[in-house]
Design a protein around this motif. Structure first.
Motif, PDB file in Angstrom:
ATOM      1  N   GLY A  42       0.899  -1.202   0.119  1.00  0.00           N
ATOM      2  CA  GLY A  42      -0.127   0.185  -0.048  1.00  0.00           C
ATOM      3  C   GLY A  42       1.027   1.280  -0.100  1.00  0.00           C
ATOM      4  O   GLY A  42       0.121   2.432   0.048  1.00  0.00           O
ATOM      5  N   SER A  43       2.206   1.249  -0.054  1.00  0.00           N
ATOM      6  CA  SER A  43       3.037   2.376  -0.001  1.00  0.00           C
ATOM      7  C   SER A  43       3.921   2.254  -1.071  1.00  0.00           C
ATOM      8  O   SER A  43       4.335   1.083  -1.738  1.00  0.00           O
ATOM      9  CB  SER A  43       3.713   2.565   1.269  1.00  0.00           C
ATOM     10  N   SER A  44       4.588   3.276  -1.658  1.00  0.00           N
ATOM     11  CA  SER A  44       5.625   3.668  -2.764  1.00  0.00           C
ATOM     12  C   SER A  44       6.831   3.308  -2.109  1.00  0.00           C
ATOM     13  O   SER A  44       6.955   3.326  -0.803  1.00  0.00           O
ATOM     14  CB  SER A  44       5.526   4.811  -3.394  1.00  0.00           C
ATOM     15  N   GLY A  45       7.668   2.856  -2.750  1.00  0.00           N
ATOM     16  CA  GLY A  45       9.141   2.372  -2.236  1.00  0.00           C
ATOM     17  C   GLY A  45      10.097   3.653  -2.161  1.00  0.00           C
ATOM     18  O   GLY A  45       9.740   4.710  -2.985  1.00  0.00           O
ATOM     19  N   LEU A  46      11.120   3.651  -1.481  1.00  0.00           N
ATOM     20  CA  LEU A  46      12.168   4.674  -1.245  1.00  0.00           C
ATOM     21  C   LEU A  46      12.861   4.972  -2.668  1.00  0.00           C
ATOM     22  O   LEU A  46      13.367   6.000  -2.739  1.00  0.00           O
ATOM     23  CB  LEU A  46      12.997   4.300  -0.186  1.00  0.00           C
ATOM     24  N   GLN A  47      13.042   4.118  -3.465  1.00  0.00           N
ATOM     25  CA  GLN A  47      13.726   4.151  -4.760  1.00  0.00           C
ATOM     26  C   GLN A  47      13.121   5.418  -5.497  1.00  0.00           C
ATOM     27  O   GLN A  47      13.957   6.141  -6.018  1.00  0.00           O
ATOM     28  CB  GLN A  47      13.872   3.009  -5.722  1.00  0.00           C
ATOM     29  N   GLY A  48      11.899   5.406  -5.640  1.00  0.00           N
ATOM     30  CA  GLY A  48      11.361   6.838  -6.466  1.00  0.00           C
ATOM     31  C   GLY A  48      11.278   7.828  -5.500  1.00  0.00           C
ATOM     32  O   GLY A  48      11.430   8.811  -5.971  1.00  0.00           O
ATOM     33  N   MET A  49      11.080   7.681  -4.351  1.00  0.00           N
ATOM     34  CA  MET A  49      11.008   9.142  -3.398  1.00  0.00           C
ATOM     35  C   MET A  49      12.430   9.700  -3.426  1.00  0.00           C
ATOM     36  O   MET A  49      12.523  10.651  -3.373  1.00  0.00           O
ATOM     37  CB  MET A  49      10.593   8.622  -2.155  1.00  0.00           C
ATOM     38  N   LEU A  50      13.636   8.845  -3.346  1.00  0.00           N
ATOM     39  CA  LEU A  50      14.705   9.605  -3.311  1.00  0.00           C
ATOM     40  C   LEU A  50      15.032  10.167  -4.385  1.00  0.00           C
ATOM     41  O   LEU A  50      15.685  11.138  -4.514  1.00  0.00           O
ATOM     42  CB  LEU A  50      15.832   8.289  -3.153  1.00  0.00           C
TER      43      LEU A  50
END
Length: 277
Positions: A63-71
């Motif tokens: 249900g959450s996006s990963g850190l790879q895109g957030m970074l």
């Protein structure tokens, strides 16, 4: 006596270092544990050892996006903020340092006042502006806000350095026929890389950890920066604390690496920024 003086000097520094390092180590340790182990013994090492929490944080809990895109979003916002902030900040600081006596102090006082404006007062105007421009959920547009909001700090840091810049160098450039702007670009900027690096690193620390404005302007999960998106790891009724702490550890690593690599530059730049004629 020399040994005692050294002990009295180094002990406070060691304690201050422990205050900064121990919380990060605790967060990193909690990143390897599950909810049961964390609640049972928050400060201990009991429970299962789960290194897969870091993979979960990187790819995103259910249900959450990963850190790879957030970074990548954080990096996009930082690059825009860096270009805008250092471009305008260095210009403002240099030409402000060329003002005569009292005018210089009045000029600088406006930027000092800008550092004490609470960000919460800007949330509603920023949201309305971004909404009218269809710029919500844009890390690039958020970078513009970050660059402008941190402009007063950058001007203050660079102002002291430019004020103490050798006047003989500037006068020699004028004799060669260079104007003020040409002197700034061709002489001052190349000789001010240390101060500019310091301002850039201070900006990086702030941008990487800012959430108050990001939560309002980045409502789409795919557009959120790491500091904002990590909050999505905690649901309304349940929370995966292991991946949450693992994500916090991953987010902190780039900033820690920058600080360790440039801490001498930061210290020197801040000291130079406090010097004035």
């Amino acid at each position: 006596m020399k040994a005692l003086r050294g002990f009295l000097t180094q002990t406070p520094l060691a304690l201050w270092t422990a205050v900064a390092v121990v919380p990060f180590l605790l967060i990193a340790t909690l990143g390897f544990r599950d909810n049961t182990g964390i609640f049972a013994n928050p400060l201990g090492l009991g429970g299962d050892f789960l290194p897969e929490n870091f993979a979960t944080a990187w790819n995103g809990p259910v249900g959450s996006s990963g850190l790879q895109g957030m970074l990548l979003n954080s990096l996009s916002a930082f690059v825009v903020a860096l270009i805008l902030n250092l471009g305008l900040g260095s210009l403002g600081a240099f030409f402000g340092s060329r003002l005569p006596g009292r005018a210089k102090h009045v000029y600088l006082s406006f930027f000092v006042l800008g550092t004490v404006v609470p960000a919460v007062l800007l949330l509603v105007p920023l949201y309305r502006t971004f909404n009218s421009l269809n710029a919500l959920n844009s890390p690039w547009a958020l970078g513009v806000v970050y660059g402008l909001m941190t402009l007063p700090t950058t001007v203050i840091v660079l102002h002291g350095f430019f004020t103490a810049f050798p006047e003989e160098v500037i006068e020699a450039a004028k004799v060669d026929g260079l104007g003020e702007f040409a002197i700034f670009l061709r002489i001052v900027v190349p000789l001010s890389l240390g101060a500019l690096t310091t301002a850039g690193l201070l900006l990086a620390v702030w941008v990487w950890s800012e959430t108050q404005i990001g939560i309002v302007l980045l409502q789409n999960a795919d557009s959120q920066t790491a500091a904002v998106g990590i909050l999505g790891f905690k649901g309304r009724f349940t929370a995966q604390l292991g991946p949450l702490f693992a994500g916090l550890t991953i987010i902190a690593i780039p900033v820690i690496a920058l600080f360790l690599g440039f801490h001498r530059t930061i210290t020197k730049g801040i000291a130079l920024g406090g010097v004035s004629k």
